[in-house]
Scaffold this motif. Sequence first.
Motif, short mmCIF file in Angstrom:
data_model
loop_
_atom_site.label_atom_id
_atom_site.label_comp_id
_atom_site.label_asym_id
_atom_site.label_seq_id
_atom_site.Cartn_x
_atom_site.Cartn_y
_atom_site.Cartn_z
N ARG A 81 -3.08 22.50 55.55
CA ARG A 81 -2.84 21.68 56.74
C ARG A 81 -4.16 21.08 57.24
N GLN A 82 -5.16 21.91 57.44
CA GLN A 82 -6.42 21.45 58.03
C GLN A 82 -7.20 20.55 57.07
N ILE A 83 -7.28 20.94 55.81
CA ILE A 83 -8.07 20.14 54.85
C ILE A 83 -7.40 18.79 54.62
N ALA A 84 -6.07 18.78 54.50
CA ALA A 84 -5.36 17.51 54.26
C ALA A 84 -5.57 16.56 55.44
N GLN A 85 -5.44 17.08 56.65
CA GLN A 85 -5.59 16.23 57.83
C GLN A 85 -7.02 15.75 57.98
N HIS A 86 -7.96 16.58 57.55
CA HIS A 86 -9.37 16.19 57.60
C HIS A 86 -9.59 15.05 56.60
N SER A 103 -8.11 11.88 57.85
CA SER A 103 -8.95 11.31 58.92
C SER A 103 -10.08 10.48 58.33
N GLU A 104 -10.69 10.98 57.27
CA GLU A 104 -11.81 10.25 56.65
C GLU A 104 -11.31 8.90 56.09
N ILE A 105 -10.16 8.94 55.43
CA ILE A 105 -9.67 7.72 54.78
C ILE A 105 -9.21 6.70 55.84
N LYS A 131 -0.94 14.61 59.87
CA LYS A 131 -1.72 13.90 60.89
C LYS A 131 -3.07 13.43 60.37
N TYR A 132 -3.70 12.58 61.17
CA TYR A 132 -5.12 12.27 60.99
C TYR A 132 -5.70 12.21 62.41
N SER A 133 -7.02 12.22 62.53
CA SER A 133 -7.64 12.34 63.83
C SER A 133 -7.25 11.20 64.78
N SER A 134 -6.87 11.60 66.00
CA SER A 134 -6.41 10.65 67.02
C SER A 134 -7.42 9.53 67.25
N ILE A 135 -8.70 9.85 67.04
CA ILE A 135 -9.78 8.91 67.41
C ILE A 135 -9.64 7.57 66.69
N PHE A 136 -9.01 7.56 65.52
CA PHE A 136 -8.96 6.33 64.72
C PHE A 136 -7.81 5.43 65.11
N ASN A 137 -7.11 5.81 66.18
CA ASN A 137 -6.02 4.94 66.66
C ASN A 137 -6.48 4.02 67.78
N MET A 144 -11.38 14.18 72.81
CA MET A 144 -10.06 14.63 72.33
C MET A 144 -10.11 15.01 70.85
N MET A 145 -11.19 14.55 70.13
CA MET A 145 -11.30 14.88 68.69
C MET A 145 -11.35 16.38 68.47
N PHE A 146 -11.80 17.14 69.50
CA PHE A 146 -11.98 18.58 69.31
C PHE A 146 -10.68 19.35 69.44
N GLU A 173 -2.45 11.35 77.44
CA GLU A 173 -2.82 10.28 76.51
C GLU A 173 -2.94 10.86 75.10
N PHE A 174 -3.59 12.03 75.01
CA PHE A 174 -3.79 12.69 73.70
C PHE A 174 -2.43 12.90 73.03
N LYS A 175 -1.48 13.49 73.77
CA LYS A 175 -0.16 13.77 73.20
C LYS A 175 0.52 12.47 72.79
N VAL A 232 -0.88 9.68 71.87
CA VAL A 232 -1.48 9.13 70.63
C VAL A 232 -1.00 9.95 69.43
N LEU A 233 -0.90 11.27 69.59
CA LEU A 233 -0.45 12.12 68.48
C LEU A 233 1.00 11.83 68.11
N GLN A 234 1.77 11.37 69.13
CA GLN A 234 3.18 11.06 68.81
C GLN A 234 3.32 9.69 68.16
N1 3HC Z 1 -6.12 14.29 66.28
C1 3HC Z 1 -4.95 14.55 65.66
N2 3HC Z 1 -4.35 15.77 65.66
C2 3HC Z 1 -4.98 16.75 66.33
C3 3HC Z 1 -6.21 16.57 66.99
C4 3HC Z 1 -6.77 15.27 66.94
N3 3HC Z 1 -7.92 14.98 67.56
N4 3HC Z 1 -6.57 17.74 67.55
C5 3HC Z 1 -5.60 18.63 67.26
N5 3HC Z 1 -4.64 18.04 66.53
C6 3HC Z 1 -3.39 18.64 66.07
C7 3HC Z 1 -3.63 19.79 65.12
O1 3HC Z 1 -3.68 19.32 63.78
C8 3HC Z 1 -2.40 20.65 65.41
O2 3HC Z 1 -1.27 20.08 64.78
P1 3HC Z 1 -0.70 20.71 63.40
O3 3HC Z 1 -0.46 22.17 63.69
O4 3HC Z 1 0.53 19.93 63.10
O5 3HC Z 1 -1.81 20.50 62.40
C9 3HC Z 1 -2.16 20.46 66.91
O6 3HC Z 1 -2.77 19.21 67.23
C10 3HC Z 1 -2.71 21.58 67.76
O7 3HC Z 1 -4.11 21.62 67.60
P2 3HC Z 1 -4.86 22.99 67.19
O8 3HC Z 1 -6.12 23.06 67.98
O9 3HC Z 1 -3.90 24.14 67.30
O10 3HC Z 1 -5.13 22.70 65.65
P3 3HC Z 1 -6.41 23.11 64.79
O11 3HC Z 1 -6.72 24.57 64.96
O12 3HC Z 1 -6.16 22.59 63.44
O13 3HC Z 1 -7.65 22.31 65.49
C11 3HC Z 1 -9.06 20.48 64.76
C12 3HC Z 1 -7.72 20.89 65.41
C13 3HC Z 1 -10.20 20.90 65.68
C14 3HC Z 1 -9.06 18.94 64.54
C15 3HC Z 1 -9.18 21.22 63.42
O14 3HC Z 1 -8.04 20.93 62.64
C16 3HC Z 1 -10.41 20.82 62.62
O15 3HC Z 1 -11.49 21.27 62.92
N6 3HC Z 1 -10.19 19.98 61.57
C17 3HC Z 1 -11.28 19.62 60.68
C18 3HC Z 1 -12.10 18.54 61.32
C19 3HC Z 1 -11.37 17.23 61.35
O16 3HC Z 1 -10.25 17.10 60.98
N7 3HC Z 1 -12.09 16.23 61.84
C20 3HC Z 1 -11.56 14.91 61.92
C21 3HC Z 1 -12.53 14.12 62.75
S1 3HC Z 1 -12.76 12.56 62.08
C22 3HC Z 1 -13.85 12.75 60.80
O17 3HC Z 1 -14.23 13.85 60.46
C23 3HC Z 1 -14.34 11.54 60.14
C24 3HC Z 1 -15.81 11.35 60.50
O18 3HC Z 1 -16.41 10.79 59.36
C25 3HC Z 1 -15.98 10.45 61.67
#
Ligand code: 3HC
Length: 310
Positions: A35-40, A43-45, A105-111, A195-197, A265-267, A269-271
Amino acid sequence: PETELESHFERTIERDQRIEPRDWAPEGYRKTMVRQIAQHAHSEIIGMQPEGNWITRAPSLRRKAILLAKVQDEAGHGLYLYSAAETLGVDRADLTEKLISGRQKYSSIFNYPTLTFADVGVIGWLVDGAAICNQVPLCRSSYGPYARAMVRICKEESFHQRQGYELLMTMMRGTGQQREMVQEAVDRWWWPSLMMFGPPDADSPNTAQSMAWKVKRHTNDELRQRFVDMSVPQAEALGVTFPDPDLAWNADRGHYDFGAVDWAEFKNVLQGNGPCNAQRIARRRRAHDEGAWVREAAAAHAAKNQEATA
Ligand code: 3HC
């Protein structure tokens, strides 16, 4: 027997050692890692799009070359992370399908849109800065392939942050209009960067378990606070302010107090209701469809080679 495997897994985690692909791990550990690696990776792509829009519009060849390098880095980060996810037995084509169909998902910031070239600097400074805050501890994540991918990604992210901050320093030495452009971009990106955190720890379903398995080494709120503390002096050095009247040094806490994040707003964007969600997914779908012939040709070529060497 499972109990022996389980206690070996627990001991490995306790000793801050790595779980490797062939090690036994609880099903829940593998699931949360995928879950975490795929979403990470997603987010990059997806993160290539907001800045990609400015490659053809960069104000100088130097800025264009830097931005091109940064966007290419993001693509590379995505590929490392899809490879790390594949060590858990998932397939990147399937992960891409889940992204495009909104099941991952992917990171909300890119929306959010990139409206002026100052956004390119602010993304480098704040968005990549927040990513660094989040990713440095992930270099010590318990899953081996993920932690090792982070080491290389963090090195490249620090170039991303420095080029952004330098771009803004240049603009702040420019005309009044350029300085206004920087401040206006900071006003738009500050809160979404926080909100990225992730949600507050109290609303984070995954944090407790991820901390217990040392997937995460700090909670969402801890890293958010670290990012605020790091960014305020940088804003002062740059000559910009953050759009938060409650932002103030709290000597008792040894941290900056800051205002309430708009979690509605965060919720939202996630929706999928952020300013650019639909556009980002449509663009990703189109790129995937337009790239089908490359995948087919590569597969055909590989098959022919296999025949030849069989
Ligand atoms: N955007 C989208 N979804 C988010 C989010 C955000 N900013 N913050 C939380 N969520 C999601 C989580 O994925 C989780 O949903 P899921 O259970 O369906 O996956 C839900 O909201 C509840 O959040 P939690 O805190 O319980 O989830 P996590 O423990 O996974 O914490 C996280 C969220 C801190 C983003 C963690 O997943 C993480 O550290 N991920 C790795 C880092 C990452 O993904 N970074 C992306 C940033 S962009 C980037 O790195 C590109 C760079 O080059 C700019």
